[in-house]
Enzyme design. Structure first.
Site: not given
Ligand code: SIN
Length: 291
Positions: A116, A118, A265, A280
């Site tokens: 995917h 983000d 990723h 994150r």
């Protein structure tokens, strides 16, 4: 199986020396480890410019042995954009600018365990993300794969590239956040937006294949069978072409900064029942993805 001649592209000849640090590459075209920067200290303008240059070159930058508190992590993120609040924040609580990435033996899923980019359901998706991992699985594993979506586009045939160039797809937050993570949506639902199937990176002007298994629901204007077949072909291209990828092997106190505008990723959950912990931050994009 051998590569056909038209399948071969010259390896990029990307720089490994910048004015304020050097990098060592993970592959010839994606992923580099940066040596000699302490991210807990405010970056000089020259250092920040070098990080930006190296990030555009290498797409994924890995910084080892960092000791960061949340404010320092966020301050590093803010050098590259204002901080993003995740659409599932209402279910997490806590600091709206920090996304906790925590997997234990009790976790029903691990975030990002599938290819995917983000939050492409947003109208203006995050331009980049920085994941700071402080606990790695005792068993080893828990690596993250990154794919170079410039190269994914360039390896397609010319007729296929031309066909994709004119298409638009829908990206729907309900797919991962309700479908996979079973969360209750906020009032008004999760974001759902259209983006071109092929976009130009706003800084490099290079073309990028911009559909992903995590968020893309369908291609506008194709019937369901056509859309599903096309998307599955593209997803298969990404997940069966190892030359697109680099693999980040985390150590405690590693921060990885990736460019969401030209990568996908996949966080590999191969370490059950062990645990992994990171936080994150993501930076809000400045323009909508466009052709
Ligand atoms: C994500 O940001 O999708 C999670 C990546 C990871 O946990 O390695």
């Amino acid at each position: 199986m051998f590569n056909t001649r038209s399948d071969r592209l010259p390896a990029d000849n990307l720089p490994t020396a910048y004015r304020t640090f050097e990098v060592s590459s993970l592959t010839p075209h994606i992923g580099a480890e940066v040596r000699g920067l302490d991210l807990a200290q405010p970056l000089s303008n020259e250092q920040a410019q070098d990080v930006n240059d190296a990030w555009l070159d290498w797409k994924v930058l890995v910084f080892r042995d960092q000791r960061l508190n949340r404010d320092q992590h966020k301050a590093f993120g803010r050098r590259f954009g204002s901080l993003h609040t995740h659409p599932m924040q209402h279910t997490y609580g806590g600091d709206p600018e920090i996304l906790t990435v925590k997997t234990t033996a009790d976790s029903p899923y691990t975030s990002g365990d599938g290819w995917h980019t983000d939050v492409t359901c947003d109208e203006v998706p995050p331009l980049g993300s920085m994941l700071y991992v402080t606990e790695t699985p005792a068993s080893g594993g828990g690596d993250t794969l990154f794919a170079d979506m410039y190269l994914a586009y360039e390896l397609l045939s010319e007729p296929m590239r031309q066909f994709l160039d004119g298409l638009t797809a829908v990206h729907d937050g309900a797919i991962p956040y309700i479908g996979s993570y079973k969360s209750t949506p906020p009032e008004g639902g999760y974001p759902r937006n259209e983006h071109p199937v092929v976009v130009r990176h706003p800084d490099t002007d290079r073309k990028v294949l911009y559909v992903n298994r995590g968020f893309t629901s369908h291609v506008v204007g194709l019937n369901r069978a056509e859309s599903t077949a096309l998307l599955n072909m593209l997803y298969r291209h990404i997940d069966s072409t190892p030359r697109l990828w680099c693999r980040v092997q985390w150590e405690p106190n590693t921060l990885t900064f990736w460019d969401n505008r030209c990568t996908q990723h996949h966080a590999v959950w191969d370490y059950y029942p062990h645990s992994r912990y990171g936080e994150r931050v993501s930076m809000v994009g400045d323009v909508r993805p466009s052709r």
